[in-house]
Write a protein that holds these residues in place. Structure first.
Motif, short mmCIF file in Angstrom:
data_model
loop_
_atom_site.label_atom_id
_atom_site.label_comp_id
_atom_site.label_asym_id
_atom_site.label_seq_id
_atom_site.Cartn_x
_atom_site.Cartn_y
_atom_site.Cartn_z
N GLU A 121 0.85 -1.19 0.00
CA GLU A 121 0.00 0.00 0.00
C GLU A 121 0.88 1.24 0.00
O GLU A 121 1.86 1.30 0.74
CB GLU A 121 -0.89 0.02 1.23
N PRO A 122 0.56 2.24 -0.81
CA PRO A 122 1.44 3.41 -0.91
C PRO A 122 1.43 4.32 0.31
O PRO A 122 2.39 5.03 0.54
CB PRO A 122 0.91 4.15 -2.14
N ILE A 123 0.38 4.29 1.12
CA ILE A 123 0.31 5.19 2.27
C ILE A 123 0.86 4.53 3.53
O ILE A 123 1.77 5.06 4.17
CB ILE A 123 -1.15 5.66 2.51
N PHE A 124 0.32 3.39 3.90
CA PHE A 124 0.71 2.74 5.16
C PHE A 124 1.86 1.75 4.98
O PHE A 124 2.37 1.22 5.95
CB PHE A 124 -0.49 2.03 5.78
N LEU A 125 2.24 1.49 3.73
CA LEU A 125 3.36 0.60 3.39
C LEU A 125 3.18 -0.82 3.92
O LEU A 125 4.14 -1.53 4.16
CB LEU A 125 4.69 1.18 3.86
N ARG A 126 1.93 -1.25 4.08
CA ARG A 126 1.67 -2.63 4.47
C ARG A 126 1.92 -3.52 3.26
O ARG A 126 1.45 -3.23 2.16
CB ARG A 126 0.24 -2.81 4.97
N GLU A 127 2.62 -4.61 3.48
CA GLU A 127 2.95 -5.54 2.40
C GLU A 127 2.10 -6.80 2.54
O GLU A 127 1.81 -7.24 3.64
CB GLU A 127 4.42 -5.91 2.47
N ARG A 128 1.71 -7.33 1.38
CA ARG A 128 0.91 -8.55 1.38
C ARG A 128 1.46 -9.50 0.31
O ARG A 128 1.64 -9.11 -0.83
CB ARG A 128 -0.53 -8.21 1.07
N LEU A 129 1.71 -10.73 0.71
CA LEU A 129 2.18 -11.75 -0.21
C LEU A 129 1.03 -12.15 -1.13
O LEU A 129 -0.04 -12.53 -0.66
CB LEU A 129 2.70 -12.97 0.55
N LEU A 130 1.24 -12.04 -2.44
CA LEU A 130 0.21 -12.41 -3.40
C LEU A 130 0.38 -13.82 -3.94
O LEU A 130 -0.58 -14.47 -4.30
CB LEU A 130 0.21 -11.43 -4.57
N GLY A 131 1.60 -14.26 -4.05
CA GLY A 131 1.84 -15.60 -4.56
C GLY A 131 3.31 -15.92 -4.62
O GLY A 131 4.16 -15.05 -4.43
#
Length: 93
Positions: free
Chosen positions: A81-91
């Motif tokens: 996410e560009p604001i909170f910089l939370r990262e999520r593994l997509l695959g």
């Protein structure tokens, strides 16, 4: 037998699913053959479902190692996410 030089180019991804987020997703990938040497692509901030990285990395592998036959290229693709910089593994592969 001597050591082998392996070069990998992570070019792009296709058809990544977008969430219903208002923000444009930022995409990046992490690749490795040896877990002690992981490489990260640059961030693609285009927000579309087909990010382009064109990132090269290289590593040296030793064919005389006992686990040489089990070595493989691993790649994980993340959204950020560009604001909170939370990262999520997509695959991963």
């Amino acid at each position: 037998m001597g050591k082998l030089w392996v070069e990998v180019c992570l070019i792009s991804a296709r058809g990544l699913r977008r969430t219903s987020s208002v923000w444009k997703r930022q995409w990046f990938a992490v690749g490795w053959i040896d877990t002690n040497n992981k490489y990260c692509t640059r961030i693609d901030a285009s927000g579309n479902a087909n990010p382009v990285w064109k990132t090269k990395f290289s590593t040296v592998v030793d064919p005389s190692e006992p686990n040489f036959q089990d070595m493989a290229l691993h790649v994980e693709v993340y959204s950020r996410e560009p604001i909170f910089l939370r990262e999520r593994l997509l695959g991963m592969t």
